[in-house]
Motif scaffolding. Structure first.
Motif, PDB file in Angstrom:
ATOM      1  N   THR A  87     -33.992   6.569  13.125  1.00  0.00           N
ATOM      2  CA  THR A  87     -32.729   6.978  12.616  1.00  0.00           C
ATOM      3  C   THR A  87     -31.528   6.442  12.700  1.00  0.00           C
ATOM      4  O   THR A  87     -30.594   6.507  11.817  1.00  0.00           O
ATOM      5  N   THR A  90     -31.549   3.736  10.173  1.00  0.00           N
ATOM      6  CA  THR A  90     -31.456   4.061   8.753  1.00  0.00           C
ATOM      7  C   THR A  90     -29.859   4.753   8.486  1.00  0.00           C
ATOM      8  O   THR A  90     -29.573   4.798   7.382  1.00  0.00           O
ATOM      9  N   SER A  91     -29.270   5.309   9.500  1.00  0.00           N
ATOM     10  CA  SER A  91     -27.958   5.945   9.315  1.00  0.00           C
ATOM     11  C   SER A  91     -26.872   4.854   9.115  1.00  0.00           C
ATOM     12  O   SER A  91     -26.138   5.139   8.249  1.00  0.00           O
ATOM     13  N   VAL A  92     -27.003   3.727   9.874  1.00  0.00           N
ATOM     14  CA  VAL A  92     -26.165   2.646   9.753  1.00  0.00           C
ATOM     15  C   VAL A  92     -26.065   1.852   8.473  1.00  0.00           C
ATOM     16  O   VAL A  92     -25.155   1.679   7.961  1.00  0.00           O
ATOM     17  N   VAL A  93     -27.356   1.585   8.241  1.00  0.00           N
ATOM     18  CA  VAL A  93     -27.650   0.523   7.015  1.00  0.00           C
ATOM     19  C   VAL A  93     -27.683   1.449   5.779  1.00  0.00           C
ATOM     20  O   VAL A  93     -27.826   1.065   4.626  1.00  0.00           O
ATOM     21  N   ASP A  94     -27.657   2.781   5.846  1.00  0.00           N
ATOM     22  CA  ASP A  94     -27.612   3.664   4.692  1.00  0.00           C
ATOM     23  C   ASP A  94     -29.069   3.400   3.840  1.00  0.00           C
ATOM     24  O   ASP A  94     -28.855   3.665   2.610  1.00  0.00           O
ATOM     25  N   ARG A  95     -30.172   3.261   4.277  1.00  0.00           N
ATOM     26  CA  ARG A  95     -31.442   3.108   3.849  1.00  0.00           C
ATOM     27  C   ARG A  95     -32.509   3.185   4.587  1.00  0.00           C
ATOM     28  O   ARG A  95     -32.457   2.822   5.934  1.00  0.00           O
ATOM     29  N   ASP A  96     -33.691   3.434   4.222  1.00  0.00           N
ATOM     30  CA  ASP A  96     -34.836   3.340   4.989  1.00  0.00           C
ATOM     31  C   ASP A  96     -36.063   2.642   4.212  1.00  0.00           C
ATOM     32  O   ASP A  96     -36.367   3.119   3.092  1.00  0.00           O
ATOM     33  N   ALA A 137     -27.244  -5.774   4.814  1.00  0.00           N
ATOM     34  CA  ALA A 137     -26.905  -4.271   4.332  1.00  0.00           C
ATOM     35  C   ALA A 137     -25.474  -4.259   3.733  1.00  0.00           C
ATOM     36  O   ALA A 137     -24.859  -3.094   3.715  1.00  0.00           O
ATOM     37  N   LYS A 139     -22.799  -4.704   5.416  1.00  0.00           N
ATOM     38  CA  LYS A 139     -22.087  -4.391   6.513  1.00  0.00           C
ATOM     39  C   LYS A 139     -21.794  -5.250   7.727  1.00  0.00           C
ATOM     40  O   LYS A 139     -22.173  -4.964   8.808  1.00  0.00           O
TER      41      LYS A 139
END
Length: 170
Positions: A87, A90-96, A137, A139
């Protein structure tokens, strides 16, 4: 430490994503250090742990949000697939992208850069530290420290890689 490759394109791309491979494992993040300790404990006297050894109950809880597992397929062609993505990632890159093959989600340049760690682990059969950014991502302002650690079901073939990644916002 060394960069991806010595080609002009690789150097140009490497400057963009600031990826560094550290085989000396000069770990800075306590989470990454904890992951290496857990991997070492799980392997015992073996060269590397087996994928079956990776159990959430056996791992420090603090690692779980930072944990990634990738499957390696060698036949009919070499492919990498995300088995699990924590998690924190996924939260940092805004996708799973759990369950997805790398060649389906990354463009050729990102794929080449991101496979540096796994390919190093396969060749050297031991963990490697990677410093980089979340460029893939969009970022690239977010820095990361990771360690890629080999897993083998039969003690010979690396069939999975356990990665722990810590992203730090600037």
């Amino acid at each position: 430490m060394y960069l991806l490759r010595e080609s002009e394109n690789a150097r140009s791309f490497m400057d963009t994503i600031a990826l560094t491979v550290d085989p000396d494992l000069r770990v800075e993040s306590p989470i990454v250090g904890l992951a290496m300790d857990a991997w070492d404990r799980l392997r015992g006297t073996r060269a590397m742990p087996a994928p079956a050894d990776i159990d959430a109950v056996k791992l420090p809880v603090r690692l779980l949000p930072h944990l990634l597992l990738m499957d390696l397929e060698y036949q009919p062609a070499f492919r990498l697939r995300w088995r699990l993505i924590g998690t924190h990632i996924t939260s940092v890159v805004d996708r799973d992208m759990t369950g997805r093959y790398w060649d389906e989600i990354y463009d050729a340049r990102a794929f080449e850069a991101l496979t540096v760690g796994p390919l190093w682990v396969i060749e050297h059969r031991r963990p490697v530290r990677i410093l980089g950014t979340a460029h893939y991502a969009s970022k690239d302002y977010i820095r990361s420290e990771s360690v890629d650690m080999p897993l083998s079901s039969d003690g010979l073939t690396i069939d999975r890689i356990m990665t722990v990644t810590v992203y730090d916002a600037p």
